[in-house]
Design a protein around this motif. Structure first.
Motif, mmCIF file in Angstrom:
data_model
loop_
_atom_site.group_PDB
_atom_site.id
_atom_site.type_symbol
_atom_site.label_atom_id
_atom_site.label_comp_id
_atom_site.label_asym_id
_atom_site.label_seq_id
_atom_site.Cartn_x
_atom_site.Cartn_y
_atom_site.Cartn_z
ATOM 1 N N ILE A 44 0.859 -1.181 0.000
ATOM 2 C CA ILE A 44 0.000 0.000 0.000
ATOM 3 C C ILE A 44 0.895 1.231 0.000
ATOM 4 O O ILE A 44 1.721 1.416 0.897
ATOM 5 N N ASP A 45 0.727 2.090 -0.995
ATOM 6 C CA ASP A 45 1.541 3.293 -1.148
ATOM 7 C C ASP A 45 0.745 4.503 -0.658
ATOM 8 O O ASP A 45 -0.218 4.926 -1.300
ATOM 9 N N PHE A 46 1.147 5.060 0.481
ATOM 10 C CA PHE A 46 0.481 6.216 1.072
ATOM 11 C C PHE A 46 1.058 7.539 0.571
ATOM 12 O O PHE A 46 0.643 8.603 1.018
ATOM 13 N N THR A 47 2.014 7.509 -0.343
ATOM 14 C CA THR A 47 2.704 8.712 -0.799
ATOM 15 C C THR A 47 1.732 9.772 -1.322
ATOM 16 O O THR A 47 1.897 10.964 -1.043
ATOM 17 N N GLY A 48 0.712 9.360 -2.066
ATOM 18 C CA GLY A 48 -0.224 10.305 -2.670
ATOM 19 C C GLY A 48 -1.084 11.054 -1.675
ATOM 20 O O GLY A 48 -1.678 12.077 -2.006
ATOM 21 N N ILE A 49 -1.162 10.565 -0.443
ATOM 22 C CA ILE A 49 -1.979 11.238 0.579
ATOM 23 C C ILE A 49 -1.129 11.649 1.788
ATOM 24 O O ILE A 49 -1.661 11.929 2.861
ATOM 25 N N ALA A 50 0.173 11.703 1.610
ATOM 26 C CA ALA A 50 1.092 11.966 2.719
ATOM 27 C C ALA A 50 0.864 13.321 3.381
ATOM 28 O O ALA A 50 1.156 13.486 4.567
ATOM 29 N N ASP A 51 0.314 14.282 2.656
ATOM 30 C CA ASP A 51 0.114 15.612 3.228
ATOM 31 C C ASP A 51 -1.291 15.803 3.817
ATOM 32 O O ASP A 51 -1.642 16.899 4.238
ATOM 33 N N GLN A 52 -2.077 14.751 3.861
ATOM 34 C CA GLN A 52 -3.454 14.824 4.355
ATOM 35 C C GLN A 52 -3.529 14.409 5.826
ATOM 36 O O GLN A 52 -2.750 13.587 6.298
ATOM 37 N N LYS A 53 -4.489 14.978 6.542
ATOM 38 C CA LYS A 53 -4.783 14.533 7.904
ATOM 39 C C LYS A 53 -5.765 13.370 7.767
ATOM 40 O O LYS A 53 -6.830 13.520 7.177
ATOM 41 N N ILE A 54 -5.370 12.194 8.309
ATOM 42 C CA ILE A 54 -6.193 10.999 8.146
ATOM 43 C C ILE A 54 -6.415 10.306 9.485
ATOM 44 O O ILE A 54 -5.671 10.505 10.441
ATOM 45 N N THR A 55 -7.463 9.484 9.503
ATOM 46 C CA THR A 55 -7.730 8.567 10.605
ATOM 47 C C THR A 55 -7.786 7.176 9.997
ATOM 48 O O THR A 55 -8.445 6.972 8.971
ATOM 49 N N LEU A 56 -7.090 6.212 10.605
ATOM 50 C CA LEU A 56 -7.123 4.833 10.137
ATOM 51 C C LEU A 56 -8.084 4.041 11.015
ATOM 52 O O LEU A 56 -8.008 4.095 12.243
ATOM 53 N N TYR A 57 -9.011 3.314 10.375
ATOM 54 C CA TYR A 57 -10.023 2.554 11.102
ATOM 55 C C TYR A 57 -10.024 1.106 10.613
ATOM 56 O O TYR A 57 -10.142 0.850 9.418
ATOM 57 N N HIS A 58 -9.868 0.157 11.530
ATOM 58 C CA HIS A 58 -9.903 -1.279 11.221
ATOM 59 C C HIS A 58 -11.333 -1.764 11.398
ATOM 60 O O HIS A 58 -11.861 -1.781 12.507
ATOM 61 N N ASP A 59 -11.970 -2.157 10.294
ATOM 62 C CA ASP A 59 -13.326 -2.707 10.333
ATOM 63 C C ASP A 59 -13.207 -4.211 10.549
ATOM 64 O O ASP A 59 -12.842 -4.959 9.641
ATOM 65 N N ASN A 60 -13.503 -4.663 11.766
ATOM 66 C CA ASN A 60 -13.360 -6.077 12.119
ATOM 67 C C ASN A 60 -14.331 -6.991 11.392
ATOM 68 O O ASN A 60 -14.032 -8.158 11.169
ATOM 69 N N THR A 64 -11.394 -4.861 6.614
ATOM 70 C CA THR A 64 -10.971 -3.771 5.738
ATOM 71 C C THR A 64 -10.293 -2.670 6.541
ATOM 72 O O THR A 64 -10.466 -2.566 7.758
ATOM 73 N N LEU A 65 -9.517 -1.857 5.836
ATOM 74 C CA LEU A 65 -8.915 -0.666 6.423
ATOM 75 C C LEU A 65 -9.607 0.536 5.802
ATOM 76 O O LEU A 65 -9.663 0.667 4.582
ATOM 77 N N HIS A 66 -10.132 1.416 6.649
ATOM 78 C CA HIS A 66 -10.748 2.656 6.182
ATOM 79 C C HIS A 66 -9.778 3.791 6.460
ATOM 80 O O HIS A 66 -9.345 3.978 7.598
ATOM 81 N N VAL A 67 -9.437 4.532 5.421
ATOM 82 C CA VAL A 67 -8.624 5.733 5.563
ATOM 83 C C VAL A 67 -9.612 6.888 5.466
ATOM 84 O O VAL A 67 -10.177 7.154 4.402
ATOM 85 N N ILE A 68 -9.853 7.553 6.582
ATOM 86 C CA ILE A 68 -10.875 8.602 6.654
ATOM 87 C C ILE A 68 -10.179 9.960 6.661
ATOM 88 O O ILE A 68 -9.304 10.216 7.485
ATOM 89 N N PHE A 69 -10.578 10.811 5.723
ATOM 90 C CA PHE A 69 -9.983 12.137 5.572
ATOM 91 C C PHE A 69 -10.786 13.171 6.350
ATOM 92 O O PHE A 69 -11.952 12.943 6.683
ATOM 93 N N ALA A 70 -10.190 14.304 6.621
ATOM 94 C CA ALA A 70 -10.810 15.363 7.421
ATOM 95 C C ALA A 70 -12.119 15.867 6.810
ATOM 96 O O ALA A 70 -13.016 16.288 7.535
#
Length: 84
Positions: A44-60, A64-70
């Motif tokens: 998984i390449d996070f480079t394209g969103i490196a300047d964003q404020k994110i929250t990572l959420y693990h959906d049990n 899945t992994l949810h990358v939630i933006f501001a």
């Protein structure tokens, strides 16, 4: 937390090609789903969103992994976690 971090480092010794998923930020309020391979190695390449404020959420429930933006947009990677 501000600063660089490593979620996981993938290495492939199986000779199979590595699937690289380059995350991008969807438009405000929208969701984009990225499909990871069930077999082989996935990077998984996070480079394209490196300047964003994110929250990572693990959906049990569906691993899945949810990358939630501001702004409420989300990038979902499925599957991300191994349920075993």
């Amino acid at each position: 937390m501000n600063g660089p971090f490593v979620v996981a480092q993938a290495s492939s010794n199986s000779g199979q090609p590595v699937q690289t998923i380059k995350l991008t930020k969807p438009p405000a309020g929208q969701t984009e789903t990225f499909h990871a391979s069930f077999t082989g190695t996935v990077k998984i390449d996070f480079t394209g969103i490196a300047d964003q404020k994110i929250t990572l959420y693990h959906d049990n429930s569906n691993q899945t992994l949810h990358v939630i933006f501001a702004d409420g947009s989300q990038a979902i990677i499925e599957p991300f976690f191994d349920s075993t």
